[in-house]
Write a protein that holds these residues in place. Structure first.
Motif, PDB file in Angstrom:
ATOM      1  N   ARG A  59       0.824  -1.209   0.000  1.00  0.00           N
ATOM      2  CA  ARG A  59       0.000   0.000   0.000  1.00  0.00           C
ATOM      3  C   ARG A  59       0.860   1.262   0.000  1.00  0.00           C
ATOM      4  O   ARG A  59       0.481   2.289  -0.569  1.00  0.00           O
ATOM      5  N   ASP A 104       0.554   5.185  -1.639  1.00  0.00           N
ATOM      6  CA  ASP A 104       0.301   6.273  -0.688  1.00  0.00           C
ATOM      7  C   ASP A 104       1.357   7.364  -0.870  1.00  0.00           C
ATOM      8  O   ASP A 104       2.080   7.728   0.047  1.00  0.00           O
ATOM      9  N   ARG A 140     -16.828  15.455  -4.668  1.00  0.00           N
ATOM     10  CA  ARG A 140     -17.199  14.067  -4.452  1.00  0.00           C
ATOM     11  C   ARG A 140     -18.616  13.786  -4.944  1.00  0.00           C
ATOM     12  O   ARG A 140     -19.532  14.563  -4.680  1.00  0.00           O
ATOM     13  N   TYR A 155     -11.691   8.833  -3.285  1.00  0.00           N
ATOM     14  CA  TYR A 155     -11.425   9.508  -2.014  1.00  0.00           C
ATOM     15  C   TYR A 155     -11.038   8.510  -0.918  1.00  0.00           C
ATOM     16  O   TYR A 155     -10.726   8.896   0.192  1.00  0.00           O
ATOM     17  N   GLY A 156     -11.093   7.252  -1.233  1.00  0.00           N
ATOM     18  CA  GLY A 156     -10.832   6.219  -0.244  1.00  0.00           C
ATOM     19  C   GLY A 156      -9.364   5.865  -0.170  1.00  0.00           C
ATOM     20  O   GLY A 156      -8.497   6.605  -0.638  1.00  0.00           O
ATOM     21  N   PRO A 157      -9.057   4.712   0.422  1.00  0.00           N
ATOM     22  CA  PRO A 157      -7.660   4.328   0.635  1.00  0.00           C
ATOM     23  C   PRO A 157      -6.918   4.069  -0.671  1.00  0.00           C
ATOM     24  O   PRO A 157      -7.515   3.609  -1.654  1.00  0.00           O
ATOM     25  N   PRO A 158      -5.621   4.358  -0.699  1.00  0.00           N
ATOM     26  CA  PRO A 158      -4.811   4.088  -1.884  1.00  0.00           C
ATOM     27  C   PRO A 158      -4.692   2.595  -2.138  1.00  0.00           C
ATOM     28  O   PRO A 158      -4.831   1.779  -1.227  1.00  0.00           O
ATOM     29  N   HIS A 191      -6.672   0.883  -4.134  1.00  0.00           N
ATOM     30  CA  HIS A 191      -7.933   0.281  -4.547  1.00  0.00           C
ATOM     31  C   HIS A 191      -8.224   0.619  -6.012  1.00  0.00           C
ATOM     32  O   HIS A 191      -7.693   1.584  -6.556  1.00  0.00           O
ATOM     33  N   PRO A 241      -3.008   9.957  -0.163  1.00  0.00           N
ATOM     34  CA  PRO A 241      -3.625   9.649   1.129  1.00  0.00           C
ATOM     35  C   PRO A 241      -5.140   9.616   1.032  1.00  0.00           C
ATOM     36  O   PRO A 241      -5.737  10.240   0.148  1.00  0.00           O
ATOM     37  N   GLU A 242      -5.767   8.888   1.913  1.00  0.00           N
ATOM     38  CA  GLU A 242      -7.217   8.840   2.004  1.00  0.00           C
ATOM     39  C   GLU A 242      -7.753  10.263   2.176  1.00  0.00           C
ATOM     40  O   GLU A 242      -7.184  11.073   2.898  1.00  0.00           O
ATOM     41  N   GLY A 243      -8.828  10.574   1.447  1.00  0.00           N
ATOM     42  CA  GLY A 243      -9.400  11.916   1.509  1.00  0.00           C
ATOM     43  C   GLY A 243      -8.998  12.793   0.338  1.00  0.00           C
ATOM     44  O   GLY A 243      -9.651  13.785   0.064  1.00  0.00           O
ATOM     45  N   ASP A 261      -9.865  -3.839  -3.434  1.00  0.00           N
ATOM     46  CA  ASP A 261      -8.492  -3.634  -2.974  1.00  0.00           C
ATOM     47  C   ASP A 261      -7.531  -4.369  -3.908  1.00  0.00           C
ATOM     48  O   ASP A 261      -7.691  -5.559  -4.164  1.00  0.00           O
TER      49      ASP A 261
END
Length: 213
Positions: A12, A16, A64, A72-75, A77, A96-98, A151
Motif C-alpha cells: 500500500r 500512498d 465528491r 477519495y478512499g484508501p490508496p 484500490h 492519502p485517504e481523503g 483492494d
DNA sequence: CCTATGATGATCT
DNA sequence: GATCATCATAGGT
C-alpha cells in the motif's frame, strides 16, 4: 541478486504517495488479474495521472459524487468507471485517504493468459492490440463495475494485485499531454509511457462531439 | 496508412 | 440535455 523482487507484490505504501510520483513508477509493473479460469498478467506500458479536485481533467474536479467516491478512499484500490455507453476503464487510487488521486491504466503487454483475453478481444489483430487502450485493457482483463472499490493490494482471493516487475530505465520513460482530455486539463503532460513499446496506444487529441441532429 | 462517424448509457447540471 | 479519461468499422489515400 535482485531477481527475486520481480514477483513480490506492491504494498500500500507504493500507492500512498503523490499521484505524479506513482504514475511513472507504475510503468513496467505487473498487474495480475485472477480469474476462475486462471491468471492474466499484464506489463504496464502506458498510464495517465489524474490529480484530484484541482485537476480539470479529473472526475473529482467538481467534488465528491457517488461515482467517484472510491477515489477519495484508501490508496491501492481500483476505481472502475463506465463510459461512452459501452466501455469500462480501470484506475488505481493514489495518495492519502481523503485526496482524490488516481492513475488510469491505459495500455500494457499481456504476458500471461493471452488465450483468456481473446474470448473478449476478438477484434484484436495481433497480441500487441489486446490491451492497447484503456477500454481494451479493461475488456481484456474482464473488468467492470463489479470491481469498483476492490483492494488491489495482494491478499488471498483478490481479483487484482500488482507485482514489482521490471521498471524501465528512467530515460525510456516519456511523458506528454493526456489522451482525449480537453479544456484546461489538456495542458498537463501527465500521460506516461515506455518509449518505443509497441503496445502503447496512439495519441489522440480531444475532439468535442457535435450535437446530434 | 489515415480520418470520420456511429454505437450506447450513466452521470451530473 | 450535454458530456464523456473510447472503440470498431468503413472507406479514402
Amino acid at each position: 541478486m535482485t531477481e527475486g523482487l520481480e514477483r513480490t507484490p506492491l504494498t500500500r505504501d507504493f500507492f500512498d504517495r503523490p499521484v505524479l510520483d506513482v504514475a511513472p513508477d507504475l510503468l513496467g509493473r505487473i498487474l495480475v488479474r485472477t480469474t476462475p479460469d486462471g491468471p492474466i498478467e499484464l506489463r504496464l506500458t502506458e498510464v495517465e495521472a489524474y490529480a484530484g479536485e484541482a485537476d480539470p481533467g479529473s472526475h473529482a474536479f467538481r467534488g465528491r459524487t457517488p461515482r467517484n467516491s472510491v477515489m477519495y478512499g484508501p490508496p491501492g484500490h481500483a476505481y472502475v468507471y463506465f463510459t461512452y455507453g459501452m466501455w469500462h476503464c480501470l484506475n488505481l487510487v493514489c495518495g492519502p485517504e481523503g485526496r482524490a488521486g488516481g492513475v488510469l491504466l491505459r495500455a500494457g503487454e499481456i504476458q500471461v493468459g493471452a488465450e483468456l483475453t481473446r474470448v473478449r478481444r476478438t477484434s484484436a489483430r495481433s497480441d500487441k492490440e489486446l490491451a492497447k487502450g484503456p477500454a481494451r485493457l479493461a475488456t481484456a482483463l474482464d473488468i467492470d463495475r463489479a470491481l469498483d472499490g476492490t483492494d488491489a493490494i495482494a491478499h488471498p482471493g483478490n481479483a487484482l494485485h500488482l507485482l514489482h516487475g521490471t521498471p524501465p530505465p528512467r530515460d525510456r520513460v516519456r511523458n506528454g499531454p493526456r489522451t482525449g482530455v480537453g479544456g484546461d486539463g489538456a495542458t498537463h503532460p501527465w500521460r506516461f509511457w515506455i518509449d518505443g513499446d509497441p503496445t502503447v496506444s496512439p495519441y489522440r487529441t480531444h475532439v468535442p462531439r457535435r450535437r446530434a441532429t
